[in-house]
Design a protein around this motif. Sequence first.
Motif, mmCIF file in Angstrom:
data_model
loop_
_atom_site.group_PDB
_atom_site.id
_atom_site.type_symbol
_atom_site.label_atom_id
_atom_site.label_comp_id
_atom_site.label_asym_id
_atom_site.label_seq_id
_atom_site.Cartn_x
_atom_site.Cartn_y
_atom_site.Cartn_z
ATOM 1 N N ALA A 1 9.650 38.191 18.025
ATOM 2 C CA ALA A 1 9.295 39.594 17.812
ATOM 3 C C ALA A 1 8.035 39.657 16.977
ATOM 4 N N THR A 2 7.512 40.862 16.845
ATOM 5 C CA THR A 2 6.481 41.104 15.847
ATOM 6 C C THR A 2 7.184 41.554 14.575
ATOM 7 N N TYR A 3 6.869 40.898 13.477
ATOM 8 C CA TYR A 3 7.515 41.178 12.207
ATOM 9 C C TYR A 3 6.579 42.019 11.341
ATOM 10 N N TYR A 4 7.143 43.093 10.816
ATOM 11 C CA TYR A 4 6.383 44.028 9.989
ATOM 12 C C TYR A 4 6.960 44.064 8.577
ATOM 13 N N CYS A 5 6.079 44.081 7.626
ATOM 14 C CA CYS A 5 6.449 44.216 6.218
ATOM 15 C C CYS A 5 6.198 45.657 5.791
ATOM 16 N N GLY A 6 7.142 46.197 5.032
ATOM 17 C CA GLY A 6 6.984 47.542 4.528
ATOM 18 C C GLY A 6 7.352 47.618 3.058
ATOM 19 N N ALA A 7 6.789 48.595 2.359
ATOM 20 C CA ALA A 7 7.075 48.804 0.945
ATOM 21 C C ALA A 7 7.653 50.193 0.742
ATOM 22 N N ALA A 8 8.553 50.295 -0.209
ATOM 23 C CA ALA A 8 9.213 51.575 -0.442
ATOM 24 C C ALA A 8 9.705 51.661 -1.880
ATOM 25 N N MET A 9 9.716 52.874 -2.399
ATOM 26 C CA MET A 9 10.264 53.090 -3.746
ATOM 27 C C MET A 9 11.685 53.621 -3.595
ATOM 28 N N VAL A 10 12.587 52.730 -3.199
ATOM 29 C CA VAL A 10 13.990 53.064 -3.050
ATOM 30 C C VAL A 10 14.824 51.976 -3.713
ATOM 31 N N ASN A 11 16.079 52.309 -4.029
ATOM 32 C CA ASN A 11 16.955 51.347 -4.703
ATOM 33 C C ASN A 11 18.057 50.798 -3.811
ATOM 34 N N ASN A 12 18.315 51.461 -2.701
ATOM 35 C CA ASN A 12 19.395 51.051 -1.816
ATOM 36 C C ASN A 12 18.825 50.176 -0.703
ATOM 37 N N MET A 13 19.094 48.868 -0.765
ATOM 38 C CA MET A 13 18.501 47.950 0.197
ATOM 39 C C MET A 13 19.108 48.100 1.592
ATOM 40 N N TYR A 14 20.380 48.437 1.658
ATOM 41 C CA TYR A 14 21.006 48.668 2.955
ATOM 42 C C TYR A 14 20.327 49.850 3.640
ATOM 43 N N ARG A 15 20.109 50.909 2.876
ATOM 44 C CA ARG A 15 19.456 52.103 3.428
ATOM 45 C C ARG A 15 18.030 51.777 3.843
ATOM 46 N N LEU A 16 17.339 50.999 3.025
ATOM 47 C CA LEU A 16 15.956 50.661 3.330
ATOM 48 C C LEU A 16 15.857 49.885 4.636
ATOM 49 N N CYS A 17 16.800 48.985 4.871
ATOM 50 C CA CYS A 17 16.769 48.198 6.100
ATOM 51 C C CYS A 17 17.320 48.948 7.305
ATOM 52 N N LEU A 18 18.060 50.009 7.037
ATOM 53 C CA LEU A 18 18.663 50.755 8.136
ATOM 54 C C LEU A 18 17.777 51.905 8.603
ATOM 55 N N LEU A 19 17.095 52.531 7.654
ATOM 56 C CA LEU A 19 16.315 53.728 7.959
ATOM 57 C C LEU A 19 14.828 53.403 7.854
ATOM 58 N N GLU A 20 14.216 53.272 8.997
ATOM 59 C CA GLU A 20 12.792 52.940 9.057
ATOM 60 C C GLU A 20 11.953 53.977 8.312
ATOM 61 N N GLY A 21 12.414 55.219 8.314
ATOM 62 C CA GLY A 21 11.679 56.271 7.636
ATOM 63 C C GLY A 21 11.665 56.151 6.128
ATOM 64 N N SER A 22 12.470 55.238 5.584
ATOM 65 C CA SER A 22 12.487 55.025 4.140
ATOM 66 C C SER A 22 11.246 54.300 3.653
ATOM 67 N N VAL A 23 10.564 53.618 4.561
ATOM 68 C CA VAL A 23 9.391 52.824 4.198
ATOM 69 C C VAL A 23 8.193 53.743 3.972
ATOM 70 N N ASP A 24 7.504 53.498 2.878
ATOM 71 C CA ASP A 24 6.347 54.327 2.534
ATOM 72 C C ASP A 24 5.087 53.906 3.297
ATOM 73 N N PHE A 25 4.873 52.616 3.440
ATOM 74 C CA PHE A 25 3.733 52.158 4.227
ATOM 75 C C PHE A 25 3.987 50.747 4.738
ATOM 76 N N TRP A 26 3.267 50.412 5.802
ATOM 77 C CA TRP A 26 3.505 49.194 6.577
ATOM 78 C C TRP A 26 2.268 48.302 6.644
ATOM 79 N N GLY A 27 2.544 47.018 6.894
ATOM 80 C CA GLY A 27 1.482 46.106 7.276
ATOM 81 C C GLY A 27 1.254 46.169 8.777
ATOM 82 N N GLN A 28 0.349 45.334 9.244
ATOM 83 C CA GLN A 28 -0.047 45.386 10.661
ATOM 84 C C GLN A 28 0.843 44.533 11.551
#
Length: 126
Positions: free
Chosen positions: A91-118
């Motif tokens: 696959a293509t793997y993308y890194c994202g950063a977010a100011m959240v504390n719930n890691m399950y939520r961060l990995c489940l909800l793509e919209g939780s990510v604030d910005f992405w790499g290429q």
Amino acid sequence: EQLVESGGGLVQPGGSLRLSCTASGFNSENYAFAWYRQAPGKEREGVACISHGDFRTWFADPVRGRFTLSRDNAKKTVYLQVNNANSGDAATYYCGAAMVNNMYRLCLLEGSVDFWGQGTQVTVSS
């Protein structure tokens, strides 16, 4: 803010490689990080997330026990170690950063990510 992924490439089934995500332009030590992946014809899915404070991690079922996730705040870099690779990891793997504390939520909800790499591509083939 910028995230740059690297380390993708060709890996044999059962092999290993390490993906890196290097941050710049923001205080990355205050952010949680997520790795998502997207295979051709499939939706993007979260595979691994790591918190900013206590480095808590969460892994999706398909990769749990095979992938590891770590971060080096001094280098502003997050590492995803892919072990025992299989065809489902291609696959293509993308890194994202977010100011959240719930890691399950961060990995489940793509919209939780604030910005992405290429993204960086991983191919699994013998």
